[in-house]
Structure formats: C-alpha cells, structure tokens
Scaffold this motif. Structure first.
Motif, short mmCIF file in Angstrom:
data_model
loop_
_atom_site.label_atom_id
_atom_site.label_comp_id
_atom_site.label_asym_id
_atom_site.label_seq_id
_atom_site.Cartn_x
_atom_site.Cartn_y
_atom_site.Cartn_z
N LEU B 102 19.80 57.36 83.05
CA LEU B 102 20.09 58.54 82.24
C LEU B 102 19.78 59.78 83.07
O LEU B 102 18.80 59.82 83.81
CB LEU B 102 19.23 58.52 80.98
N ILE B 108 19.62 63.54 75.41
CA ILE B 108 20.29 62.29 75.01
C ILE B 108 21.60 62.60 74.29
O ILE B 108 22.64 61.98 74.55
CB ILE B 108 19.38 61.45 74.10
N GLN B 111 24.44 63.41 76.59
CA GLN B 111 24.92 62.27 77.35
C GLN B 111 25.69 61.28 76.49
O GLN B 111 26.54 60.55 76.99
CB GLN B 111 23.74 61.58 78.05
N ARG B 146 15.48 61.53 68.31
CA ARG B 146 15.64 61.03 69.68
C ARG B 146 16.83 61.69 70.37
O ARG B 146 16.84 61.86 71.58
CB ARG B 146 15.84 59.51 69.67
N PRO B 151 15.42 62.22 78.57
CA PRO B 151 15.13 60.82 78.89
C PRO B 151 13.66 60.55 79.21
O PRO B 151 13.13 59.52 78.80
CB PRO B 151 16.00 60.56 80.12
N ARG B 159 14.86 53.65 76.68
CA ARG B 159 15.97 54.18 77.47
C ARG B 159 17.06 53.14 77.65
O ARG B 159 18.24 53.46 77.63
CB ARG B 159 15.47 54.62 78.85
N VAL B 162 19.09 53.10 74.66
CA VAL B 162 20.03 54.22 74.67
C VAL B 162 21.24 53.88 75.53
O VAL B 162 22.40 54.09 75.14
CB VAL B 162 19.36 55.51 75.18
#
Lengths: 325, 324, 304
Positions: B102, B108, B111, B146, B151, B159, B162
């Motif tokens: 990440l 987050i 991304q 979150r 990250p 992670r 994710v």
C-alpha cells in the motif's frame, strides 16, 4: 504538534540571538567599531559625537544591549552613502531579490522535475545520460562564470536579451513586479536562470534518485496491478512519495537562493538587496552590511522553521509520530 | 469452464551477466471457482509466472514465448491498453509483503476508490460505498474509520486484508496471490487464507496461490503445480500429488515438511543448493540433487502423464533409482 | 589459532598493498583517471609558472600597455605570440592565468588543510568530551551547516576586510563544520568498537588511542571531504574575488582576472574573462571528478 512547533520556535530564537552576538562581536571586538561604523569622511568632532551616540564609550555588555535594542526596534543606523535608515534601504531592495529567488525556484521545479522524471523513468536513454551529465556540470560550474557566459552569448553575441537591470515593471493584483511586462520578463529571464542552475541540477538528481528508488517499490507495482493508468501511477503514487524530500530540500534552498542572489545580482546589475550588500561592502557602508546580515539570518531561521513544520504536515508518518509523543 | 490456460510460457531476464531463464516452459490451466497452488522454492520462477500473467514483468525481463489465454483471449502480445483494462478488473493480484504494497502517503480510501474508478464509470460516492463494503467483507471492523486511515496505522494482517479487498473490488475472474501470507504471523495466515478462500468461492473467481509452503496449499488448493528452476515438474489434483508424489523433487519437498501423522520419523532434506539460474546444468535441472539421477537425466525430460491429469517431467517417475 | 597464525595468513592472502589495491580500483574509471592527469598537469603548470611563461605579468618592466586588449593569437610588442590574448593592462593572459592558478590553488589548499586540521580537532573534542561540550559543539555545527558557505564567508569578509589571510580565515570558518561532523561521527563509531575498549583496558593513553586507532579510521572520509571542500574553497574564493570583496588586485587569483575582464565583455572582448574562467572551471571540475571516484573507492559502504 503544538509542542513541536513551540520547541522549534524557541530554538529559532536562540539561533537569532546567537547570530546577533556574532555579528555584534565581529563588528565591535574583532573589527574596529570606530572604523566600521563611522563614516570615514567624518571630522574629529563628529567622530566623538557618534562614539557617544553609539555608546562606544560604555562597557561592552552595555554596548551589546544597546545594539540589541536597536535591532529589536529595527534601527540599524543610517547608511553613510544614502543617508537613509539601513533597514529602510534593505526593505526597499528586498522585493527585487524575492522576485528573482521565487522565479528561479519555480524554474528549478518546472525544469528540474520533468527532466529528473524522464531520466529516472528511462535511465538507459541517451537523453537521460545527457541530462545527468548536465546536472553534474550544473553543480560544479561556479555561478558567476556561468552568468558571464550567458551574458556573453545571449546579450553580446546574439543580442536576444538585455544584460543588466530590472526592466519595466507594472502592477497587477497589488504586486509591483517585472513579471507583468515583456521588457521586465526579458530582463528577469537570464538572472533567474543563472540563479536557478544549481537548484535545477539538485532537483533533477533528487527526482531521478526518488523515481529510481520508488519504481522498484511494491506499492508502485501494486498500483499498476490495480490497472491504473501510467499517468496516475506516476503522477499520484510516485510523485506524492518523491515530492516530500524535494519540497523539503527546495524549501531549505530558498534561503540559499537569497544568499546566492548576491552573486547573480552583481553580475546582472539586478537592483536587489544582494547587490546592495556588495555595493555597501565596497563603499564601507557598514550599517547597511550589518542590517543585511541580521535580516538574512532572520530569513534563514524562519525558512528552516517553516520547512520543518511543512515537512511534518506533508508526511503523514512524521505527523503521526509526533502526535503520539 | 477454463478461465486461464498457460502453455509453454517462457519469461527470460536479459541481465548483463547473461540470460536468466526464470520461467522456461510452464503449462497449467485453471477452472472457474477453483484454487491452484503454484509451489516452488525461491528462484523457481513461480512469482515471475504470476507477474507474466498480469503483464507486469519489469525489464530486463521479457515474456519470450508460449501462450497465456485468459477466457479465450491471448494475453501475450496484447496491447498495453488492453492489459491495463484487464489488470485490477478481470485479473487481480495480491502481493507478498502487505507492509510494502500500500502506498504509504495515500489514504486507504484514495487507494481503493481509484481502483474502482480506473475501470468503472461510477460516481465517487458510489465507489466510496463499494470500498467500505469491500473492507467489511474481508472482516475489517469499523470500515468507515479505516477508510480514512493511512497504511502505517494498520497492522500487517489488516493491511493484507485491505489488499485482498482491493483485489476483489471489481469482481475479478482470476486472482493471482503471490505468497500473500509469508510475511504474516501463523495465526493471521490462517485468517487471511480463510478470507481469500471464502471470497473466491462466493464470487466464483479462480485463484492461483503462489507459495513455497506445501502445507499451506494442501488444505486450500484443488490442484497443485510444483515448479523447479523455471519449469513445472509435477502437477495434479492436490490429494494425488501429496499422497502419491512422482517427481523426486516433490518427494523431497514433502519429506521436509514436518507432519503430525509422521511424528517421530526423521525429516529428510533435499541435498545441495538451489541452482544458479544463470548457469543451469544441461539436462534435468534437478539432476545434481536427485537421488534417482542417471545418464538419462543428461537430456531434458519431456512431460509425461503418469496417469490422467497428473503430468510430470522426469525420466524416472516410478522411483527407479539407478546406482551411479 | 594463535595471533601469529592469523597474521601470516593475512600477509599471504593480500598480494597487493592497500595502496596498490586503492590505485587499481581508482583506475577503473577512465574519466576519473583523465581528471587526475589533468589536475596533476594544472598543479605542475601552476608550480612551474615563473619558468614557462613568456612574461612575468606583474613585473612592470615586462608589461607594455600598448599590448592591451589584444585578441588571442596576436603578436606582442616584444615579439612573442599571445595565444590567449592580453588583458586591459597589456598582460599576456596565458602568463596571467598560470600566475593566477598559483594563487587560487594556494588559497584553496591552505584553507582546505587548515579547515581539515581545525575541524578534525573540534570533532575529536566533541566525540571524547561528550556531555554538554559535545551538545554545544554539535549544535554550533548544525547551525553553521544550515547557512550556505557563501553567506558565512561574506559575513566574515564584512567583518575582516579583504586580503589573502582574511579570505583564508573566512573560507576556514565556512568549512570547518563539515570536517567536525564527519570526524565526530567516525570517532563515535570507532570508539564503540571492541578493539578500542581493549586498547583502553591495556592502559593506553587517550592520545595514543586517538592517534593510533581513531584518526587512521577517519582518514578515508576526511580525504574525500577534503578534496570536495578544496574545490569548493577555490570556487568560493574566486566568487568573492569576482564580487570585489575577496583578494586584492595585487593578489591576482583567477577570480580577480575574471572580474577584471568583466568590463570588457560588453564590448565583445570575451577572452579576458573567458580563458581564466575556463582554467577555473577545468580545475574545479577535475578536482570534483577525482573526489567522486575517491568517494566510490574509499567508502566501504558502497563496496560490494
């Protein structure tokens, strides 16, 4: 975060204080204050009057307090040459220098980042090698000599650009600058490029190194695996990571630009505070010199402070580490 | 229905020191909703195979031969544009080290949303909601919170969840997971495997699980392909390969895995070292470490089917060791 | 295995001396080798200047104003060819450049060596005194390094005035901190190592430990920094001299020559500034190239 800023602020104050000590003792103890601070053309009666006025007959610590008081109230004495307060003179010349420094900072970014990006993304291309060789030269060449060569080429032989002065200015959005006129721009281009040269090289190298490092990181490959366009991978994922060190370094370089403008301004007769410093040094106009030194020190300390704070705002890792403590 | 079939894949790295044939003849196929374990030690070419499928082999590496057919479409030689369209939407990848995959300076939500918007024309709010649901599906508590995190504020296992959520965002038909649990604690490993398996089943996606750990795929995969020095040396249904390994390398690999039902037995180990890929010995690459090696092994063994659906690449598939 | 055994094997294993190894690694870069040869040539020319120049440009009897501002290749009044032309006062530029090189190199090396000695001493004091002294010194180093060298030099020039001695002081003041930081860092790393501990336990004095063990280990980084800093000292001196606040007209370094030629540039007489500038440029670039290669060869971290 607040604790961090306060701590840095205190540090900055200490540095300014120390520098005032150095400048003061430099002028008053190592050098001869009578020689340095009094107009060499003054007669005996005036010398004694000035000695009393400057408090030079008092003990040294009292003199220093007197000096500090003057500095705090912005009173550095009057220029011998112009008969005006030194601070006012410097403030009058400051916009030209800041304009020059800002334009070359922009040049360093606008030229340096794309070139560095290219050299980093396509390291084996011949163009990339030429870019890197050029950046080595940019570091090694003395600024003043490059300035001379630019004048020789563009002003004397090709006659494309004027060699000296600031040119016409105009006011736009309340800012008086040579950026707004054609003539002003043609005067600004060479000195700004000359001043920017080292920084262009620096940005090229930083960008290239950052790209080379980041390209092998998993997060870049993962971003590509998500099917993002190259534009977004490079423009967002890559740039956001490498911009942090570049911004930090460039911020710190702004102070260097102000300092190096002394050289560039002298070559191109740019009427900024750097040229004022050299003129004052040559004409032994000490109050202006002392005022310049104190102001540039102040500039540096402020820039360092701002960059530190900016850095902690930009990089989430730094920001949160600091919140934690 | 076959989602992906790879035939004779060759990916070589043209380094200054010479040509590294990282992948040199790999064949396999995977069906919809199935899991295939791609097993091998480091340097066997299993990760490069994964990257070849999604078209992300970095120079000096290049796919030089073979065929990769994804839902009937040939991917080798496909345009960059087509590959980009497929990546992240039809074919997704999960990487090994969740600490590195990440982007550290992007949140987050950024991304995740960009992964949706790169392939579908939906409003940003809608993309955000899908990202939130994606996090919830991989078992991340309070996903809305979150989404706003960076990250480094999440643990390694979190992670990787994710990353899995990102891989599933666009409902891919194929997921390539490159050792996604190697960097994690054992307890977290099991959770991650469970999440990935569950999602694949629910969505009917095919999953290629690349690992060096036979024990991991034993309970997860439907089929196993074992790679050695750039080639698949044995492949077959998981139970068949584990219970009746034919290739001496697979036998060696299984012998070096501690197992509960062989308690007290001595663990065997494969002698020698991973071969130098720049300077492979002629013939069978495993020859110098192989207990069955004979003069026949000086030629490269062809693929033979020991029985239906269980091809192997060995001159002595039945343990016929010839004393040297 | 006894200590004696280790020594014999070590001697047998190393066929070449450290210097030979260094030299063979240095030669690997053709560019650095060329730079080194050019640099040696420059130093040689500067040293031999009085014997190989057609005139002593500062002997008034040999200079004729009638020869002033002649373009390159002109015949001088006294008969020889001025390959690089002449300056405003009629000096042969080739001669003036070699004499200028002498001064520039001298100032650069003198300030380089002085800064090295002073910086090393301060760095060692910081490393060994520890505590408040160390904090104080390192803070000073940090503050100093946050200002550009040109500003510090200008500040000192403002206080001290012009002239060779003052410029050297200014250059040393602008550069000592680089050495101090490096030496302190290396000294801290070295003194944490076990053999220093052992030497202390043997009752060796501090001085002995510093001179026999710590300093030799600082040599590699010091040589690299010394090279690069000498180049920047030469550049800085010429910059100050060009601005008219460095050396005087009676101490004509390359910077002074360039400065003198500046006024003629506008009228197209480029050579008066151009050739001294070229000499300066070649000098600085070749020192930097040699320094780059030294860093690659001497820095053990970069070795594979």
């Amino acid at each position: 975060m607040t604790v961090f800023i306060i701590r840095r602020l205190l540090q900055a104050i200490v540095v300014v204080f120390l520098m005032s000590l150095i400048v003061f003792f430099g002028v008053n103890v190592i050098g001869d204050p009578v020689d340095m601070l009094i107009n060499p053309e003054a007669d005996q009666a005036e010398i004694e009057r000035t000695i009393r006025a400057l408090g030079l007959d008092k003990p040294i610590h009292e003199q220093y307090l007197f000096f500090l008081k003057g500095v705090a109230s912005g009173d550095f004495g009057k220029s011998f040459i112009f008969g005006e307060p030194a601070l006012k003179l410097i403030l009058h010349h400051m916009p030209a220098t800041i304009e020059l420094a800002l334009v070359s900072l922009v040049m360093a970014i606008v030229l340096g980042i794309p070139l560095g990006l290219y050299a980093g993304l396509f390291p084996d291309q011949r163009i990339s090698r030429a870019i890197m060789a050029g950046s080595i030269l940019g570091f090694s060449l003395p600024t003043f000599w490059v300035g001379l060569m630019m004048i020789m080429l563009f002003a004397v032989y090709l006659g494309w650009l004027p060699s000296t002065g600031r040119g016409d200015m105009a006011e736009f959005l309340g800012i008086r600058s040579s950026l707004w006129t054609r003539d002003g721009l043609s005067h600004l281009f060479m000195p700004a490029l000359n001043l920017a040269l080292t920084n262009i090289s620096l940005v090229i190298r930083l960008t290239r190194a950052g790209v080379r490092e980041a390209m092998h990181q998993d997060y870049i490959k993962f971003a590509r695996a998500k099917g993002l366009t190259t534009r977004r991978v490079v423009g967002v994922h890559l740039m956001k990571n490498i911009l942090i060190p570049i911004v930090t370094v460039l911020g710190l370089e702004f102070g260097n630009l102000l300092a190096f403008s002394v050289v560039t301004e002298t070559i191109f007769a740019w009427p900024g505070m750097g040229k004022l410093l050299i003129d004052s040094l040559l004409q032994l106009d000490r109050p202006v010199v002392v005022a310049y030194l104190m102001i540039i020190v102040l500039f540096f300390v402020i820039i360092n402070l701002v960059v530190d704070i900016l850095y902690s705002v930009l990089d989430p890792r730094v920001r949160l580490r600091d919140q934690g403590t | 229905m076959t989602v992906l079939s790879v035939e004779g894949l060759q990916t070589h790295f043209f380094t200054r020191a010479g040509v590294v044939k990282a992948v040199d003849g790999v064949d396999f196929a995977i069906e919809r909703g199935k899991v295939m374990g791609l097993v091998g030690e480091s340097g066997s070419g299993k990760s490069v195979t994964g990257f070849s499928i999604i078209g992300l082999v970095d120079p000096p590496g290049r796919v030089v031969g073979g065929s990769i057919r994804f839902q009937g479409e040939e991917l080798i030689g496909a345009s960059d544009r087509r590959m980009r369209e497929l990546r992240g939407s039809k074919v997704a990848m999960i990487f090994q080290d969740p600490m590195m995959t990440l982007n550290p300076v992007l949140r987050i939500d950024t991304q995740m949303i960009e992964a949706i918007l790169a392939h579908r024309d939906v409003p940003k709010r809608e993309a955000w909601a899908q990202a939130r649901d994606g996090l919830a599906q991989v078992g991340i508590p309070s996903p809305e919170e979150r989404l706003r995190a960076y990250p480094h504020q999440l643990s390694g296992g979190m992670r990787q969840r994710v990353a899995i959520a990102i891989a599933f965002l666009n409902n891919p038909d194929l997921i390539v997971a490159d050792e996604p649990t190697t960097a994690l604690d054992v307890t977290i490993q099991a959770q991650i495997i469970h999440v990935a398996q569950m999602l694949c089943r629910a969505r009917g996606a095919a999953l290629i699980w690349i690992t060096h750990d036979l024990a991991v795929v034993a309970g997860l995969a439907d089929r196993i392909s074992v790679m050695y020095a750039g080639r698949v040396v044995e492949a077959g249904p998981t139970d068949d390969v584990i219970d009746h390994p034919r290739h001496p390398y697979t036998v060696g690999l299984l012998g070096s895995v501690p197992s509960a039902n062989r308690r007290g037995e001595k663990l065997t180990q494969i002698p020698g070292m991973t071969p130098n890929m720049l300077d492979l010995p002629p013939g069978c690459a495993f020859r110098e470490r192989c207990p069955r090696a004979s003069d026949a092994c000086l030629t490269v063994p062809q693929i033979t089917a020991a029985e239906a659906g269980h091809p192997i690449r060995c001159h002595h598939p039945h343990g016929a060791a010839v004393p040297a | 295995m006894s200590a004696g055994d280790i020594e014999t094997t070590a001697v047998e294993a190393r066929v070449e001396t450290p210097f030979q190894r260094f030299w063979s690694e240095f030669r690997e870069s053709t560019i650095a080798l060329i730079a080194l040869i050019v640099l040696a040539l420059i130093v040689l020319l500067a040293v031999l200047a009085p014997w190989i120049t057609p005139q002593d440009p500062y002997d008034l009897a040999q200079v004729d104003v009638l020869d002033g501002k002649l373009p390159p290749g002109s015949e001088a009044f006294t008969g020889y060819t001025m390959w690089l032309g002449s300056d405003g006062a009629g000096r042969d530029l080739y001669s003036a450049i070699l004499y200028g090189l002498r001064i520039s190199l001298m100032v650069g090396m003198a300030s380089g060596v002085l800064a090295l000695i002073i910086g090393t001493a301060i760095g060692l004091v910081a490393a060994y005194a520890g505590g408040r002294t160390e904090t104080l010194i390192m803070r000073a180093v940090d503050i100093q390094l946050s200002f550009p060298a040109v500003l510090i030099a200008l500040m000192l020039v403002a206080i001290l005035g012009r002239g060779i001695d003052k410029i050297i002081i200014a250059l040393v003041a602008a550069q000592w901190a680089y050495y101090a930081r490096t030496v302190r860092g290396t000294a801290l790393v070295e003194s944490a190592k076990e053999y220093i501990e052992a030497a202390r336990c043997l009752g060796l004095s501090h001085t002995r430990v510093v001179f026999r063990h710590v300093l030799p280990n600082c040599m590699a980084p010091l040589i690299v920094i010394g090279t690069v800093q000498t180049a920047s000292a030469i550049a800085l001196e010429s910059t100050l001299s060009f601005l008219g606040v460095g050396l005087r007209q009676t101490e004509p370094s390359l910077g002074v020559l360039i400065s003198n030629g500046f006024e003629y540039m506008m009228s197209g007489r480029y050579w008066i500034s151009f050739f001294p500038g070229l000499a300066l440029l070649v000098t600085i670039v070749s020192i930097n190239l040699v320094g780059d290669q030294l860093r690659d060869v001497l820095n053990p971290r970069l070795k594979r």
